[in-house]
Design a protein around this motif. Structure first.
Motif, PDB file in Angstrom:
ATOM      1  N   UNK A 164      45.942  43.592  37.838  1.00 39.52           N
ATOM      2  CA  UNK A 164      45.174  43.666  36.587  1.00 39.52           C
ATOM      3  C   UNK A 164      44.400  42.367  36.364  1.00 39.52           C
ATOM      4  N   UNK A 165      45.072  41.234  36.597  1.00 43.25           N
ATOM      5  CA  UNK A 165      44.423  39.936  36.395  1.00 43.25           C
ATOM      6  C   UNK A 165      43.277  39.752  37.384  1.00 43.25           C
TER       7      UNK A 165
ATOM      8  N   UNK B 168      40.337  41.760  36.283  1.00 46.90           N
ATOM      9  CA  UNK B 168      39.733  41.090  35.115  1.00 46.90           C
ATOM     10  C   UNK B 168      38.888  39.907  35.581  1.00 46.90           C
TER      11      UNK B 168
ATOM     12  N   UNK C 181      35.694  41.101  37.193  1.00 50.64           N
ATOM     13  CA  UNK C 181      34.738  41.566  36.184  1.00 50.64           C
ATOM     14  C   UNK C 181      34.081  40.382  35.489  1.00 50.64           C
ATOM     15  N   UNK C 182      34.856  39.328  35.238  1.00 48.25           N
ATOM     16  CA  UNK C 182      34.319  38.137  34.576  1.00 48.25           C
ATOM     17  C   UNK C 182      33.288  37.439  35.464  1.00 48.25           C
TER      18      UNK C 182
ATOM     19  N   UNK D 240      32.129  31.739  31.302  1.00 46.94           N
ATOM     20  CA  UNK D 240      32.627  33.002  31.847  1.00 46.94           C
ATOM     21  C   UNK D 240      33.164  32.797  33.265  1.00 46.94           C
TER      22      UNK D 240
ATOM     23  N   UNK E 278      36.554  31.275  32.907  1.00 44.76           N
ATOM     24  CA  UNK E 278      37.553  32.287  32.539  1.00 44.76           C
ATOM     25  C   UNK E 278      37.994  33.066  33.774  1.00 44.76           C
TER      26      UNK E 278
ATOM     27  N   UNK F 162      41.941  33.286  35.401  1.00 45.91           N
ATOM     28  CA  UNK F 162      42.692  34.504  35.722  1.00 45.91           C
ATOM     29  C   UNK F 162      42.990  34.589  37.222  1.00 45.91           C
TER      30      UNK F 162
ATOM     31  N   UNK G 147      52.093  32.475  33.067  1.00 51.53           N
ATOM     32  CA  UNK G 147      51.226  33.138  32.092  1.00 51.53           C
ATOM     33  C   UNK G 147      50.854  32.161  30.971  1.00 51.53           C
TER      34      UNK G 147
ATOM     35  N   UNK H  98      47.315  30.572  29.995  1.00 52.84           N
ATOM     36  CA  UNK H  98      46.866  30.834  28.621  1.00 52.84           C
ATOM     37  C   UNK H  98      46.338  29.547  27.969  1.00 52.84           C
TER      38      UNK H  98
ATOM     39  N   UNK I 293      42.956  28.826  29.404  1.00 54.84           N
ATOM     40  CA  UNK I 293      41.957  29.726  28.814  1.00 54.84           C
ATOM     41  C   UNK I 293      41.560  29.211  27.432  1.00 54.84           C
TER      42      UNK I 293
ATOM     43  N   UNK J  73      35.060  45.053  29.627  1.00 54.12           N
ATOM     44  CA  UNK J  73      36.076  44.369  30.440  1.00 54.12           C
ATOM     45  C   UNK J  73      37.405  44.315  29.683  1.00 54.12           C
TER      46      UNK J  73
ATOM     47  N   UNK K 201      40.997  46.089  30.616  1.00 53.50           N
ATOM     48  CA  UNK K 201      42.211  45.261  30.703  1.00 53.50           C
ATOM     49  C   UNK K 201      43.302  45.850  29.806  1.00 53.50           C
TER      50      UNK K 201
ATOM     51  N   UNK L 166      43.005  35.210  21.079  1.00 56.55           N
ATOM     52  CA  UNK L 166      43.708  34.306  21.999  1.00 56.55           C
ATOM     53  C   UNK L 166      44.987  33.763  21.342  1.00 56.55           C
TER      54      UNK L 166
END
Lengths: 284, 284
Positions: A45-46, A49, A52-53, A80, A83, A87, A224, A228, A231, B45, B49, B228
């Motif tokens: 999933x990450x 993501x 896509x970013x 972007x 980001x 991930x 995680x 975080x 991010x 996106x 997710x 966030x």
């Protein structure tokens, strides 16, 4: 100090505690496998993501650079991209963790195989007490039925010969019954000793398994949380960078790069022809 | 107070500043459209997710509830569901924002149409100064060439009649040239006044556009930051919930729910048959 939960709670009349504990140990392998699957799915999933970013950052860099707003897309693009990077960083951490979980799964499998051998004596003791308990019940019933038969013959005034025959049968049944009672005492002792030892062993295995699995989950949470925080930093930078791009600076930048000149059209006066110069000019 | 960047920097000898500023205004529409696209892509996106996280939460709830580890999946499930919820929250905020951007885009389009009409006089003034400047150059050249011709005839000692003819031509050219010089003075004044006013108008439009677009970006950043923080809370809760599920509590929970009994196998003694009771039992 963990209490001896397993030692205390897996007895009971059917003596099926061993079976429950043995299967619980095997479920530990399923837990490890599922934990690895969970982390892998999260990692996937990450990764999606992040991809896509990266695509979104490319869109931002393809947006028009014309107009006053043009320079702002650089901030979107760079933020972007960062980001996407965060991930992807998480993906890497999770991939490392999956490898550790798989390694643990292999160690666990080996340990369980070894344990299976070690507790084979306990399994035998369980089977013994179960079968001896059954035989004992049967022998008791048989003995009781023989006693009743003998008593009936006596009450009905049957021939002495028949009564004696019945007495021999009763005696034999009594002996079998007594043998079973002795046997039971022996297998009971054996079962109790072995089961107590094995229940504690199963608890130790389970405890070690849970400690390991909790370590893995802690590493997961830590990864995680760490990402975080990164991010959050990207968001903060984005906000600051946007604040630094003032409307004034955008207007100025545009005026400087696309400006057509600061000189207003000058006055144009009538210029009398200087024929001497002109003719000279034509000749050259 | 923003400086008059546009008023100062869009003059120059070709008088093409109007064209650059007009197109810059139109690029503002592209920026709005692209900003809306960027936010929509980001929203897509986040939605993907969120959906993946919901799927992952379902996987967690389908994992085995057997074994000591079973109850831990509930923590994974609930935390993953909450993460999915946070990202869906962001999707909603972004969808609202896209609507606002689109509404702004419509208002912007209307405002630009109105402005186009308002500056049509300036466009005319630009065309006038450009064409008059050109005519003036031509008239000057023509006048110069006539002067030279007349001078040549004089020097070559041409017939008086020819010289007089040339003088008439020169006079006409001089008049045309002078008319152009006067015309130029008039269109220059008109252009300068109108262009100054319009340059400031274009800057005001641009300033208002950038202020609005920056508000939109601030709302975007704010939404992302808010979610966030929520995500951070979900991570913290996950860590706390995991810490609360101790190894001891898992072992205890398992022993309580799957325990087979606390009673060890009891002693079994030989029981002599009470035939009176047995026979009674058989009769009943």
């Amino acid at each position: 100090m963990v209490m001896a939960y397993f030692l205390e709670n897996f007895w009971g009349e059917k003596n099926s505690g061993f079976d429950v504990l043995y299967h619980n140990m095997k479920h530990g392998q399923i837990s490890t496998k599922e934990l690895s699957e969970f982390i892998r799915e999260r990692s996937t999933i990450e990764e999606a993501y992040s991809r896509s970013m990266t695509k979104l950052a490319k869109s931002a860099s393809n947006y028009t650079q014309l107009g006053t707003f043009g320079p702002v897309w650089d901030v979107f693009k760079s933020s972007t991209e960062k980001l996407a990077g965060c991930h992807l960083e998480l993906v890497k951490k999770l991939q490392d963790l999956i490898k550790e979980v798989q390694k643990y799964g292999e160690d666990q499998l080996k340990a369980h195989k070894k344990t299976k051998e070690e507790v084979s004596g306990t399994l035998e003791a369980v089977q013994n007490i179960q079968s001896v308990t059954q035989s004992l019940h049967k022998a008791k019933e048989f003995y009781n039925s023989k006693c009743v038969e003998q008593e009936k013959l006596k009450k009905e005034g049957a021939p002495q010969k028949d009564i004696e025959k019945a007495a021999i049968k009763t005696k034999k049944a009594t002996e079998s019954y007594k043998v079973c009672v002795e046997k039971y005492a022996a297998v009971k002792l054996d079962f109790e000793q072995k089961m107590a030892e094995t229940a504690q062993k199963f608890q130790d295995i389970e405890e070690a398994h849970l400690v390991r699995v909790k370590e893995i989950i802690e590493y997961f949470s830590h990864s995680v949380s760490e990402v975080h925080i990164q991010i959050g930093q990207v968001h903060e930078d984005f906000i600051n960078n946007m604040a630094n791009i003032t409307v004034d600076s955008l207007l100025q930048k545009f005026a400087e790069s696309k400006g057509t000149g600061r000189e207003r059209p000058g006055p144009i006066e009538f210029e009398e022809c200087n024929t001497a110069v002109m003719v000279e000019g034509v000749k050259q």
